[in-house]
Design an enzyme around this catalytic site. Structure first.
Site, PDB file in Angstrom:
ATOM      1  N   ARG A  93     -13.494  -5.668   3.356  1.00  0.00           N
ATOM      2  CA  ARG A  93     -12.807  -5.598   2.064  1.00  0.00           C
ATOM      3  C   ARG A  93     -13.813  -5.777   0.925  1.00  0.00           C
ATOM      4  O   ARG A  93     -13.719  -5.096  -0.106  1.00  0.00           O
ATOM      5  CB  ARG A  93     -11.718  -6.678   1.974  1.00  0.00           C
ATOM      6  CG  ARG A  93     -11.045  -6.701   0.613  1.00  0.00           C
ATOM      7  CD  ARG A  93      -9.913  -7.706   0.542  1.00  0.00           C
ATOM      8  NE  ARG A  93      -9.344  -7.756  -0.795  1.00  0.00           N
ATOM      9  CZ  ARG A  93      -8.254  -8.458  -1.128  1.00  0.00           C
ATOM     10  NH1 ARG A  93      -7.614  -9.148  -0.224  1.00  0.00           N
ATOM     11  NH2 ARG A  93      -7.810  -8.451  -2.362  1.00  0.00           N
ATOM     12  N   ASN A 147      -1.647  -3.271   5.190  1.00  0.00           N
ATOM     13  CA  ASN A 147      -2.149  -2.448   4.097  1.00  0.00           C
ATOM     14  C   ASN A 147      -3.234  -1.499   4.581  1.00  0.00           C
ATOM     15  O   ASN A 147      -3.838  -1.742   5.636  1.00  0.00           O
ATOM     16  CB  ASN A 147      -2.701  -3.348   2.981  1.00  0.00           C
ATOM     17  CG  ASN A 147      -1.617  -3.790   2.029  1.00  0.00           C
ATOM     18  OD1 ASN A 147      -0.681  -3.063   1.765  1.00  0.00           O
ATOM     19  ND2 ASN A 147      -1.754  -5.009   1.507  1.00  0.00           N
ATOM     20  N   CYS A 169       6.679  -3.352   2.217  1.00  0.00           N
ATOM     21  CA  CYS A 169       5.699  -4.038   1.374  1.00  0.00           C
ATOM     22  C   CYS A 169       6.424  -5.130   0.606  1.00  0.00           C
ATOM     23  O   CYS A 169       7.547  -4.928   0.129  1.00  0.00           O
ATOM     24  CB  CYS A 169       5.049  -3.051   0.408  1.00  0.00           C
ATOM     25  SG  CYS A 169       3.899  -3.822  -0.758  1.00  0.00           S
ATOM     26  N   ASP A 170       5.782  -6.284   0.473  1.00  0.00           N
ATOM     27  CA  ASP A 170       6.446  -7.397  -0.222  1.00  0.00           C
ATOM     28  C   ASP A 170       6.113  -7.455  -1.714  1.00  0.00           C
ATOM     29  O   ASP A 170       6.589  -8.330  -2.423  1.00  0.00           O
ATOM     30  CB  ASP A 170       6.116  -8.737   0.439  1.00  0.00           C
ATOM     31  CG  ASP A 170       4.624  -9.074   0.405  1.00  0.00           C
ATOM     32  OD1 ASP A 170       3.870  -8.413  -0.328  1.00  0.00           O
ATOM     33  OD2 ASP A 170       4.215  -9.999   1.124  1.00  0.00           O
ATOM     34  N   TYR A 265       0.977  -2.681  -9.808  1.00  0.00           N
ATOM     35  CA  TYR A 265      -0.206  -1.961  -9.341  1.00  0.00           C
ATOM     36  C   TYR A 265      -0.451  -0.667 -10.105  1.00  0.00           C
ATOM     37  O   TYR A 265      -1.525  -0.074  -9.986  1.00  0.00           O
ATOM     38  CB  TYR A 265      -0.096  -1.674  -7.843  1.00  0.00           C
ATOM     39  CG  TYR A 265      -0.592  -2.815  -6.980  1.00  0.00           C
ATOM     40  CD1 TYR A 265      -1.779  -2.703  -6.278  1.00  0.00           C
ATOM     41  CD2 TYR A 265       0.122  -4.000  -6.888  1.00  0.00           C
ATOM     42  CE1 TYR A 265      -2.241  -3.740  -5.485  1.00  0.00           C
ATOM     43  CE2 TYR A 265      -0.323  -5.043  -6.106  1.00  0.00           C
ATOM     44  CZ  TYR A 265      -1.506  -4.919  -5.401  1.00  0.00           C
ATOM     45  OH  TYR A 265      -1.956  -5.954  -4.634  1.00  0.00           O
TER      46      TYR A 265
END
Length: 444
Positions: A93, A147, A169-170, A265
């Protein structure tokens, strides 16, 4: 009452203890007979699992518990796979975030080139878990919240179209919790009926009402226009600075279309210059570093403390409220609750003027046979245009993975609204290929 057997795929995740705590809090509505952990990193999983074994023995001794790296052992005789894997862990990541920044593009784990890199790592692992489930427990359901959910969902649609998988998705749940705080609703988000559409991490609320049908949108909009989704900051002292910035930036995202309320987002796609400038203040210290220094360190320290003391009394494991969404979903399937939930599903006409094969995030009715889509109808040109560009990125990524195509992946990165040019996209791609040589298929 039926008791379910579940395997948590990603047993070594820092989110796993919060999911276990949440499952324990809701045993009255979703009873469990067995919990199993599965991970391909035995050492990491063992640290979390040993602590959870003590926790479960003390708080729910009737639940069988085990952990394993053997797929047959993990996936045999189960009802649900709850999957939240991170291929490459936080070390990869960090590369997802920092490589694009070398070329003036922000790095993020689900958006832009970083999300594409993560998606290319995730596809094969998710397909492998699906195959284990179908081999050893063909009647089980996979509840996937790994994800980047949009790319993973498109991959499962293309590669395993008939599998019993529900992608979720939360993130919308977390925003709805804040909306409920704005409104002071006694039962939180469950007092709201919502209409929402979009792609994962890329959507809009169009209608929010209470159970009596009263319109709640005006009050939420009034707040968001001033403060974004920042609410009761004194009660959210644990919220990290990067998330506070994201919640606050929703004020500017909202301004471009005040007829709707946005997913946070969207800031990455509508304000990429702002995000890069903000992130580039500390280019060597990105969100991945923040997580490794805080969540990663704290969860494993808490696990060690439980094992060292041989008790979970006073432990620092905390219930993950977002995980309650997974409980809602599992309960709805197990007991045919016909619950209305946001899922990531094939459009198939729900949004009438949008690609029928797109994996969209929309309300669905969930019961024992899976889900039924709620009709959305036509969407406005602004949202449609943004979504068409982004869904094309996701489809090209999956095409690239399936066909081992350098060209398709270059096209995907070039098409992302976060990347300024084809030449920049190529430079980022070439660096990502080097960084992901142990994880991606070989591109030609």
């Amino acid at each position: 009452m039926k008791k379910s057997s579940i395997v948590i795929a990603g047993g070594g995740s820092t989110f796993t203890p919060g999911i276990v705590m949440m499952l324990l809090e809701h045993l009255n509505r979703f009873p469990i007979r067995e919990i199993k952990f599965y991970d391909n990193d035995a050492s990491r999983q063992e640290k979390i699992a040993k602590a959870c074994a003590i926790l479960l023995k003390e708080r729910a001794p009737e639940i069988q518990f085990s952990y394993t790296i053997d797929p047959k052992e993990a996936f045999t005789n189960i009802d649900f796979v709850m999957a939240h894997i991170r291929v490459g862990k936080y070390a990869m990541r960090e590369k997802d975030e920092k490589i694009p920044m070398k070329y003036g593009v922000f790095g993020q784990e689900t958006c832009g080139p970083g999300g594409i890199a993560y998606g290319m790592r995730s596809i094969g692992a998710i397909i492998e878990i699906i195959d284990f489930m179908e081999k050893y427990s063909p009647n089980a359901w996979m509840l996937n919240y790994s994800n980047p959910a949009a790319i993973v969902a498109e991959a499962t649609r293309c590669i395993r179209p008939n599998t019993k998988i529900i992608n979720i998705c939360d993130m919308p749940v977390g925003i709805e919790d804040r909306m409920a705080e704005i409104l002071n609703l006694p039962n939180g988000r469950k007092d709201m009926d919502i209409r929402y559409y979009g792609l994962n991490h890329f959507g809009w609320w169009t209608d929010i009402r209470d159970k009596q049908g009263n319109d709640l949108m005006p009050k939420i909009k009034e707040h968001v226009a001033k403060y974004g989704y920042i609410v009761n900051p004194q009660q959210h002292g644990e919220t990290e600075a990067s998330w506070n910035d994201t919640y606050a930036k929703a004020k500017d995202v909202y301004a471009i279309d005040p007829d709707t309320l946005p997913n946070t987002y969207l800031k990455y796609y509508l304000f990429p210059d702002y995000v890069f400038a903000h992130d580039n203040q500390h280019p060597e210290h990105t969100r991945a570093n923040e997580v490794m220094e805080h969540r990663e360190k704290n969860v494993f320290a808490a696990a060690k403390q439980i094992v060292d003391k041989n008790t979970s009394n006073g432990c620092d494991f905390h219930s993950d409220e977002h995980a309650s969404y997974i409980v809602d979903l599992a309960e709805a399937i197990t007991f045919n609750k016909k619950a209305r939930m946001l899922l990531i599903v094939e459009n198939n006409g729900a949004i009438s003027n949008f690609d029928p094969t797109a994996m969209v995030e929309i309300p669905c009715i969930v019961g024992a046979n899976g889900y039924e889509r709620v009709c959305v109808g036509k969407i406005p040109q602004f949202q449609k245009g943004l979504m068409e560009q982004q869904v094309s990125v996701e489809k090209l990524v999956v095409d690239a993975w399936i066909s081992n195509s350098y060209q398709k992946l270059w096209q995907a990165i070039s098409l992302s609204k976060t990347v300024p040019s084809v030449s920049i996209a190529k430079k980022i791609l070439d660096d990502l290929i080097t960084a992901n040589k142990d994880y991606w298929p070989t591109l030609k």
